[in-house]
Scaffold this active site. Structure first.
Site, mmCIF file in Angstrom:
data_model
loop_
_atom_site.group_PDB
_atom_site.id
_atom_site.type_symbol
_atom_site.label_atom_id
_atom_site.label_comp_id
_atom_site.label_asym_id
_atom_site.label_seq_id
_atom_site.Cartn_x
_atom_site.Cartn_y
_atom_site.Cartn_z
ATOM 1 N N LYS A 98 1.701 2.211 -4.982
ATOM 2 C CA LYS A 98 2.253 1.656 -6.309
ATOM 3 C C LYS A 98 1.468 2.042 -7.470
ATOM 4 C CE LYS A 98 2.351 -2.372 -4.248
ATOM 5 N NZ LYS A 98 2.208 -2.044 -3.214
ATOM 6 N N GLN A 100 1.960 -5.801 -3.197
ATOM 7 C CA GLN A 100 2.305 -6.131 -1.942
ATOM 8 C C GLN A 100 3.726 -5.392 -1.516
ATOM 9 O OE1 GLN A 100 1.188 -9.352 -3.368
ATOM 10 N NE2 GLN A 100 -0.493 -8.405 -2.902
ATOM 11 N N ASP A 150 0.964 -1.077 0.021
ATOM 12 C CA ASP A 150 -0.007 0.102 -0.084
ATOM 13 C C ASP A 150 0.806 1.226 -0.146
ATOM 14 O OD1 ASP A 150 -2.154 -1.691 0.139
ATOM 15 O OD2 ASP A 150 -2.255 -1.511 2.375
ATOM 16 N N GLY A 165 -4.528 -4.177 -3.828
ATOM 17 C CA GLY A 165 -5.627 -3.300 -4.095
ATOM 18 C C GLY A 165 -4.572 -1.923 -4.564
ATOM 19 N N HIS A 166 -4.704 -1.332 -5.803
ATOM 20 C CA HIS A 166 -3.963 -0.430 -6.442
ATOM 21 C C HIS A 166 -4.656 0.641 -6.675
ATOM 22 C CE1 HIS A 166 -0.299 -3.371 -7.403
ATOM 23 N NE2 HIS A 166 -0.685 -3.359 -5.993
HETATM 24 P P1 GDP Z 1 -0.761 0.205 -3.398
HETATM 25 O O1 GDP Z 1 -1.394 -1.061 -3.044
HETATM 26 O O2 GDP Z 1 0.955 0.524 -3.052
HETATM 27 O O3 GDP Z 1 -1.022 0.678 -4.961
HETATM 28 O O4 GDP Z 1 -1.289 1.303 -2.792
HETATM 29 P P2 GDP Z 1 -2.883 1.411 -2.106
HETATM 30 O O5 GDP Z 1 -3.533 2.184 -3.149
HETATM 31 O O6 GDP Z 1 -3.279 0.381 -1.646
HETATM 32 O O7 GDP Z 1 -2.697 2.728 -0.949
HETATM 33 C C1 GDP Z 1 -2.386 3.760 -1.260
HETATM 34 C C2 GDP Z 1 -3.470 4.958 -0.948
HETATM 35 O O8 GDP Z 1 -2.898 6.425 -0.615
HETATM 36 C C3 GDP Z 1 -4.413 5.019 -1.807
HETATM 37 O O9 GDP Z 1 -5.557 5.471 -1.052
HETATM 38 C C4 GDP Z 1 -3.917 6.239 -2.832
HETATM 39 O O10 GDP Z 1 -5.042 6.995 -3.356
HETATM 40 C C5 GDP Z 1 -3.134 7.063 -1.609
HETATM 41 N N1 GDP Z 1 -1.966 8.000 -2.174
HETATM 42 C C6 GDP Z 1 -1.156 7.498 -2.739
HETATM 43 N N2 GDP Z 1 -0.178 8.716 -2.839
HETATM 44 C C7 GDP Z 1 -0.763 9.567 -2.245
HETATM 45 C C8 GDP Z 1 -0.091 10.698 -1.547
HETATM 46 O O11 GDP Z 1 1.138 11.131 -2.032
HETATM 47 N N3 GDP Z 1 -0.675 11.554 -0.487
HETATM 48 C C9 GDP Z 1 -1.838 11.035 -0.314
HETATM 49 N N4 GDP Z 1 -2.629 11.677 0.794
HETATM 50 N N5 GDP Z 1 -2.474 9.738 -0.437
HETATM 51 C C10 GDP Z 1 -1.805 9.247 -1.433
HETATM 52 P P1 IMO Z 2 -0.951 -4.229 -2.364
HETATM 53 O O1 IMO Z 2 -0.620 -4.576 -3.810
HETATM 54 C C1 IMO Z 2 -1.215 -4.700 1.939
HETATM 55 C C2 IMO Z 2 -0.970 -8.570 3.636
HETATM 56 C C3 IMO Z 2 -2.296 -9.018 4.392
HETATM 57 C C4 IMO Z 2 -1.697 -10.056 5.175
HETATM 58 C C5 IMO Z 2 -0.778 -10.750 4.668
HETATM 59 C C6 IMO Z 2 -1.279 -12.257 3.756
HETATM 60 O O2 IMO Z 2 -2.164 -3.645 -2.329
HETATM 61 O O3 IMO Z 2 0.177 -3.444 -1.666
HETATM 62 P P2 IMO Z 2 -2.558 -12.767 1.762
HETATM 63 O O4 IMO Z 2 -3.910 -12.388 1.220
HETATM 64 O O5 IMO Z 2 -1.711 -12.623 0.889
HETATM 65 O O6 IMO Z 2 -2.891 -14.240 2.228
HETATM 66 O O7 IMO Z 2 -2.428 -11.889 3.219
HETATM 67 O O8 IMO Z 2 -0.284 -9.815 3.551
HETATM 68 N N1 IMO Z 2 -1.288 -7.980 2.023
HETATM 69 C C7 IMO Z 2 -1.028 -7.037 1.861
HETATM 70 N N2 IMO Z 2 -0.901 -5.704 2.649
HETATM 71 N N3 IMO Z 2 -1.025 -4.322 0.651
HETATM 72 C C8 IMO Z 2 -1.345 -5.528 -0.185
HETATM 73 O O9 IMO Z 2 -1.211 -5.539 -1.320
HETATM 74 C C9 IMO Z 2 -1.324 -6.746 0.389
HETATM 75 N N4 IMO Z 2 -1.625 -8.266 0.164
HETATM 76 C C10 IMO Z 2 -1.372 -8.976 1.022
HETATM 77 O O10 IMO Z 2 -2.906 -8.020 4.823
HETATM 78 O O11 IMO Z 2 -1.262 -9.407 6.232
HETATM 79 MG MG MG Z 3 -2.966 -1.484 -1.869
#
Ligand code: GDP
Ligand code: IMO
Ligand code: MG
Length: 423
Positions: A16, A224, A13, A40-41
């Site tokens: 990416k 991840q 998270d 979840g991207h």
């Molecule tokens: P990913 O899994 O690495 O793609 O990241 P996620 O989408 O799960 O989580 C990142 C969260 O931070 C999302 O809700 C994005 O919209 C938000 N986000 C990304 N970059 C920034 C930033 O620079 N500032 C803020 N406030 N939110 C951001």
């Molecule tokens: P992105 O790509 C954050 C965590 C889960 C759990 C562990 C194992 O959005 O960054 P799993 O479902 O793989 O068996 O879970 O890994 N986890 C993540 N945490 N971002 C993710 O993906 C994750 N994918 C799995 O919360 O702790």
């Molecule tokens: Mg994510």
């Protein structure tokens, strides 16, 4: 032509999805190499927020082809939902979204097995997203899995039946209370498989090889983060794939000497969702503020993310394991208003100061040692250029660059595509 990588350096998270979307204009191909719908991207542009789980984050750009690589595990049901959610964007999926024949399928019973395994673990549960990731990779390495390419062969339904029946026996063995209606789940699955079959299945390693020889620019998108890597993460509280740079080689069939830039992405602080050690985790007002201002809720499960200060010990480890050549710092805007910013530069491990990640990183063994820096007041979210950033944020960035010995090329100041400062 080398293949560039983009990887999360923390517990996932990091942002990416946003950065892949920002960078896609420079690439011909975006390829996911591991993980599945546990990811979840999130992408934001033109006032729209979109969350992708399996589909690569370059999908909104007409210039790029998106590939789901062999290292990914695909749940047809979730995949179909993702396609449906993208319906209004007028994307030509047949030419822009290609799937590796060698990618493995997540069956409904894999999801059930995930739930049974977690229930049986009780307090020691991993905190899995319950998407069936662990059981599917277990079938892959156990040489029992079903692959996308099987769907093109006769007899795949028999293969499915035999595997699902075996899974049902395994679920019973766990002897835990989970309710399910397999008939209903199977109908949904088989229906989604038909949708999936409308897309192009390819030998992606060959496709990528040909693309490289034609000089196409390729970006591999990780899911991840490094601390969730099956080998190098905080085992057993990890996911079931190699999230680190080497995973891109096996997850796409790209040779190590064909890897170019390794772009490592991290938040200006740290978050983790699910169970497991997290030395800099905060249980105070500061942690609460990070979660609230950063809107730290899982993009896949909606669970609140645990928050804490930046952990440089862990970040250095991730930089090293991945061979990171450039860094991207996300969510700097979330730290605006903190009087002091703390950074963990070492651990006190059973009474001794150490600067590496110990085998036994459980919280009771490790106390973070912090350096303190001046915070900044200003709202960063409207800033567009590096020279607009507050002095104390520059000092923070330069301190991190000095410690990590890698340049920070992007500072992100908000979730939108445009809130991205290049340095
Ligand atoms: P990913 O899994 O690495 O793609 O990241 P996620 O989408 O799960 O989580 C990142 C969260 O931070 C999302 O809700 C994005 O919209 C938000 N986000 C990304 N970059 C920034 C930033 O620079 N500032 C803020 N406030 N939110 C951001
Ligand atoms: P992105 O790509 C954050 C965590 C889960 C759990 C562990 C194992 O959005 O960054 P799993 O479902 O793989 O068996 O879970 O890994 N986890 C993540 N945490 N971002 C993710 O993906 C994750 N994918 C799995 O919360 O702790
Ligand atoms: Mg994510």
């Amino acid at each position: 032509m080398a293949v560039d990588l983009l990887l999360g350096l923390q517990w996932g998270d990091e942002g990416k999805g946003k950065i892949v979307d920002v960078l896609t204009k420079n690439y011909d191909i975006i390829a996911r190499f591991q993980g599945g719908p546990n990811a979840g991207h999130t992408l934001e542009f033109d006032g729209i927020k979109h969350v992708l789980h399996t589909i690569p984050s370059g999908i909104f750009h007409k210039n790029a082809v998106n590939i789901v690589g062999n290292g990914v595990v695909i749940d047809p049901v979730i995949f179909k939902k993702e396609l449906d959610a993208l319906g209004k964007f007028n994307i030509d999926f047949h030419s822009k979204l290609l799937i590796s024949r060698k990618a493995h399928l997540i069956l409904p019973t894999h999801r059930l097995l995930d739930a049974a395994s977690e229930a049986a673990k009780g307090k020691a549960k991993i905190g899995s997203t319950l998407k069936g990731i662990g059981p599917t990779y277990m079938d892959k390495t156990g040489r029992n899995g079903m692959r996308i390419g099987d769907l093109e062969l006769d007899g795949w339904k028999e293969k499915y039946r035999a595997l699902a029946d075996k899974h049902e026996a395994m679920i019973a063995f766990y002897n835990v209370d989970i309710e399910y209606d397999l008939k209903e789940l199977e109908t949904e699955f088989l229906n989604a498989v038909e949708t999936l079959r409308k897309l192009q299945f390819i030998d992606s390693e060959d496709y990528l090889f040909q693309a490289q020889s034609k000089g196409k620019k390729i970006l591999a998108e990780g899911a991840q983060g490094s601390l969730l890597d099956i080998d190098f993460g905080t085992y057993p509280y990890v996911t079931s794939s190699n999230t680190t740079a080497a995973g891109a080689c096996t997850g796409l069939g790209v040779a190590p000497n064909k890897i170019g830039d390794v772009k490592g992405i991290f938040k200006a602080y740290t978050t983790r969702v699910g169970s497991g050690p997290f030395p800099t985790e905060l249980f105070d007002q500061d942690g609460e503020t990070m979660g609230r201002v950063g809107n730290e809720f899982g993009a896949t499960t909606g669970r609140p993310r645990r928050c804490g200060w930046l952990d440089l010990v862990a970040l250095k480890y991730a930089v090293r394991i991945n061979g990171v050549t450039e860094l991207m710092m996300m969510k700097a805007d979330v730290l605006s208003g903190f009087k002091k910013i703390k950074v963990c530069t070492a651990y006190n491990y059973k009474g001794k100061e150490i600067q590496h990640l110990p085998y036994n990183i459980e919280t009771e063994n490790v106390t973070p040692i912090y350096s303190e820096m001046e915070g900044w007041e200003k709202d960063l979210t409207q800033m567009e250029k590096a020279d607009q950033l507050p002095k104390t944020l520059h000092a923070y960035i330069e301190f991190l660059e000095q410690e990590l010995q890698v340049p920070i090329k992007i500072v992100s100041v908000g979730p939108d595509r445009t809130q991205t400062i290049h340095r």
